[in-house]
Scaffold this motif. Structure first.
Motif, mmCIF file in Angstrom:
data_model
loop_
_atom_site.group_PDB
_atom_site.id
_atom_site.type_symbol
_atom_site.label_atom_id
_atom_site.label_comp_id
_atom_site.label_asym_id
_atom_site.label_seq_id
_atom_site.Cartn_x
_atom_site.Cartn_y
_atom_site.Cartn_z
ATOM 1 N N THR A 76 87.464 -36.321 123.788
ATOM 2 C CA THR A 76 86.409 -36.635 122.823
ATOM 3 C C THR A 76 86.850 -36.310 121.399
ATOM 4 O O THR A 76 86.282 -36.826 120.434
ATOM 5 C CB THR A 76 85.109 -35.866 123.131
ATOM 6 O OG1 THR A 76 85.355 -34.449 123.074
ATOM 7 C CG2 THR A 76 84.566 -36.245 124.495
ATOM 8 N N ARG A 77 87.859 -35.457 121.284
ATOM 9 C CA ARG A 77 88.387 -35.114 119.958
ATOM 10 C C ARG A 77 89.555 -36.002 119.567
ATOM 11 O O ARG A 77 90.210 -35.767 118.547
ATOM 12 C CB ARG A 77 88.818 -33.644 119.943
ATOM 13 C CG ARG A 77 87.662 -32.673 120.112
ATOM 14 C CD ARG A 77 88.159 -31.250 120.332
ATOM 15 N NE ARG A 77 87.061 -30.297 120.448
ATOM 16 C CZ ARG A 77 87.180 -29.040 120.883
ATOM 17 N NH1 ARG A 77 88.393 -28.591 121.224
ATOM 18 N NH2 ARG A 77 86.138 -28.243 120.966
ATOM 19 N N GLY A 78 89.839 -36.995 120.388
ATOM 20 C CA GLY A 78 90.866 -37.964 120.041
ATOM 21 C C GLY A 78 92.194 -37.814 120.740
ATOM 22 O O GLY A 78 93.124 -38.594 120.484
ATOM 23 N N ALA A 79 92.321 -36.836 121.630
ATOM 24 C CA ALA A 79 93.579 -36.671 122.357
ATOM 25 C C ALA A 79 93.800 -37.861 123.278
ATOM 26 O O ALA A 79 92.850 -38.390 123.855
ATOM 27 C CB ALA A 79 93.562 -35.382 123.166
ATOM 28 N N PRO A 80 95.042 -38.295 123.427
ATOM 29 C CA PRO A 80 95.309 -39.398 124.349
ATOM 30 C C PRO A 80 95.229 -38.933 125.792
ATOM 31 O O PRO A 80 95.501 -37.782 126.115
ATOM 32 C CB PRO A 80 96.736 -39.821 123.985
ATOM 33 C CG PRO A 80 97.364 -38.569 123.449
ATOM 34 C CD PRO A 80 96.264 -37.841 122.741
ATOM 35 N N GLY A 81 94.837 -39.847 126.658
ATOM 36 C CA GLY A 81 94.753 -39.537 128.079
ATOM 37 C C GLY A 81 95.996 -39.979 128.822
ATOM 38 O O GLY A 81 97.089 -39.488 128.589
ATOM 39 N N GLY A 82 95.812 -40.928 129.747
ATOM 40 C CA GLY A 82 96.924 -41.413 130.542
ATOM 41 C C GLY A 82 96.799 -40.976 131.989
ATOM 42 O O GLY A 82 95.733 -40.566 132.456
ATOM 43 N N THR A 83 97.906 -41.066 132.722
ATOM 44 C CA THR A 83 97.946 -40.678 134.127
ATOM 45 C C THR A 83 98.659 -39.347 134.266
ATOM 46 O O THR A 83 99.791 -39.193 133.806
ATOM 47 C CB THR A 83 98.667 -41.753 134.960
ATOM 48 O OG1 THR A 83 97.992 -43.004 134.808
ATOM 49 C CG2 THR A 83 98.693 -41.364 136.435
ATOM 50 N N HIS A 84 97.995 -38.378 134.894
ATOM 51 C CA HIS A 84 98.539 -37.037 135.018
ATOM 52 C C HIS A 84 98.361 -36.496 136.424
ATOM 53 O O HIS A 84 97.564 -37.018 137.213
ATOM 54 C CB HIS A 84 97.859 -36.095 134.017
ATOM 55 C CG HIS A 84 98.300 -36.282 132.609
ATOM 56 N ND1 HIS A 84 99.463 -35.731 132.110
ATOM 57 C CD2 HIS A 84 97.738 -36.986 131.586
ATOM 58 C CE1 HIS A 84 99.592 -36.069 130.837
ATOM 59 N NE2 HIS A 84 98.573 -36.834 130.492
ATOM 60 N N HIS A 85 99.101 -35.442 136.716
ATOM 61 C CA HIS A 85 99.030 -34.778 138.014
ATOM 62 C C HIS A 85 98.513 -33.354 137.839
ATOM 63 O O HIS A 85 98.833 -32.673 136.857
ATOM 64 C CB HIS A 85 100.407 -34.736 138.674
ATOM 65 C CG HIS A 85 100.887 -36.073 139.123
ATOM 66 N ND1 HIS A 85 102.184 -36.295 139.548
ATOM 67 C CD2 HIS A 85 100.250 -37.261 139.230
ATOM 68 C CE1 HIS A 85 102.314 -37.566 139.895
ATOM 69 N NE2 HIS A 85 101.160 -38.173 139.698
ATOM 70 N N PHE A 86 97.729 -32.912 138.835
ATOM 71 C CA PHE A 86 97.173 -31.561 138.810
ATOM 72 C C PHE A 86 96.946 -31.102 140.239
ATOM 73 O O PHE A 86 96.066 -31.618 140.936
ATOM 74 C CB PHE A 86 95.855 -31.541 138.036
ATOM 75 C CG PHE A 86 95.251 -30.167 137.901
ATOM 76 C CD1 PHE A 86 95.775 -29.241 137.022
ATOM 77 C CD2 PHE A 86 94.135 -29.819 138.652
ATOM 78 C CE1 PHE A 86 95.207 -27.978 136.890
ATOM 79 C CE2 PHE A 86 93.566 -28.558 138.529
ATOM 80 C CZ PHE A 86 94.092 -27.637 137.638
ATOM 81 N N SER A 87 97.768 -30.171 140.696
ATOM 82 C CA SER A 87 97.610 -29.638 142.052
ATOM 83 C C SER A 87 97.924 -28.152 142.052
ATOM 84 O O SER A 87 98.551 -27.637 141.127
ATOM 85 C CB SER A 87 98.516 -30.367 143.042
ATOM 86 O OG SER A 87 99.883 -30.124 142.757
#
Length: 281
Positions: A197-208
């Motif tokens: 919401t502050r403008g950071a880019p997203g994309g595809t990420h992993h989290f485990s």
């Protein structure tokens, strides 16, 4: 930050409700994922600052005989949500899975590794990923694995039930991955939503979760945490056939997510202790 969350009773949705009680949660009665247009309409009408999709078809084996239905929920609905969010300029966050990969080798899969799902569930989740990217809005696709909590149906709850009844259990030992507490996923999503919401880019990420282990190794940790004497005997996947093929390698490289958002891989062992304590106070 106001959040609109699709999902109300699932593992991650329940944990989101704990840390973001002011969010708006849409259950099946509010926005059924078998009706993508209704999901899009909910986003078109929201005053939220970001949208999280924590709802999905999670019946992996059932998807083998009902792939069209699984794809409607996991593919078409998230695509419609992402398009509606993009039209409003709202960040869209979505949970995906290690099952988009074929499970080959023994190295952790990076986010840009080619997808090659082994089963219908994986194909349905990949369809959702592709639709979200094509929608063109700022989005975060967060792939995770082996999600567990004190809610719903999951491996920890199954092991605790069986471990209390039996002297020994045979558990698959050649599938390797990172157990992930749903609470950690929820915390990561909220932090990432705030960044987007502050403008950071997203994309595809992993989290485990870490450390990587086998199902048998995880089962032994569960028994130890619960104080059950149940012995865990490791078996190969070939000895436990299921309708849907499971990947042998579910390791995920989460370094890019840590770099982008400052969120490290969670140690699943404290999370497991919390879950067991909640289920067996």
């Amino acid at each position: 930050m106001k959040l609109l969350v699709f999902g109300k009773t699932g593992q991650v949705a329940r944990e989101l409700a704990r840390i973001a009680p002011d969010a708006t949660f849409l259950g099946r009665e509010d926005a059924d994922l078998t009706n993508p247009a209704a999901c899009a309409a909910a986003i078109a009408a929201t005053d939220a600052h970001a949208v999280i999709n924590a709802a999905a078809w999670t019946a992996v084996d059932k998807a083998e005989t009902e792939e069209a239905a699984a794809t409607l929920v996991n593919g078409d609905a998230p695509t419609a949500m992402a398009r509606a969010a993009a039209a409003r300029g709202l960040p869209f966050l979505h949970i995906s899975t290690d099952y988009v990969f074929d499970g080959s080798g023994d190295r952790p899969f990076a986010p840009d590794h080619p997808a090659a799902p082994l089963n219908a569930y994986g194909r349905s989740k990949l369809a959702g990923e592709q639709g979200i990217r094509a929608a063109g809005g700022n989005h975060l696709i967060l792939r995770t694995s082996w999600v567990v909590s004190a809610h719903g149906a999951n491996f920890v709850k199954t092991m605790l039930r069986l471990g209390a009844e039996r002297d020994s259990l045979a558990v698959v030992a050649d599938q390797i991955g990172g157990p992930t507490p749903a609470a950690a996923v929820a915390q990561a999503l909220v932090a990432a939503a705030r960044a987007l919401t502050r403008g950071a880019p997203g994309g595809t990420h992993h989290f485990s979760g870490r450390p990587d282990t086998s199902w048998a190794g995880f089962a032994r940790a569960i028994m130890a945490e619960a104080g059950f004497p149940c012995r865990i005997d490791g078996i190969p996947t070939s000895d436990y056939p299921t309708p849907a093929r499971r990947p042998l390698n579910s390791r995920l490289d989460c370094s890019a997510f840590t770099t982008a958002f400052g969120i490290p891989r969670p140690d699943w062992r404290p999370g497991l202790a919390t879950i067991v304590k909640e289920l067996h106070p």
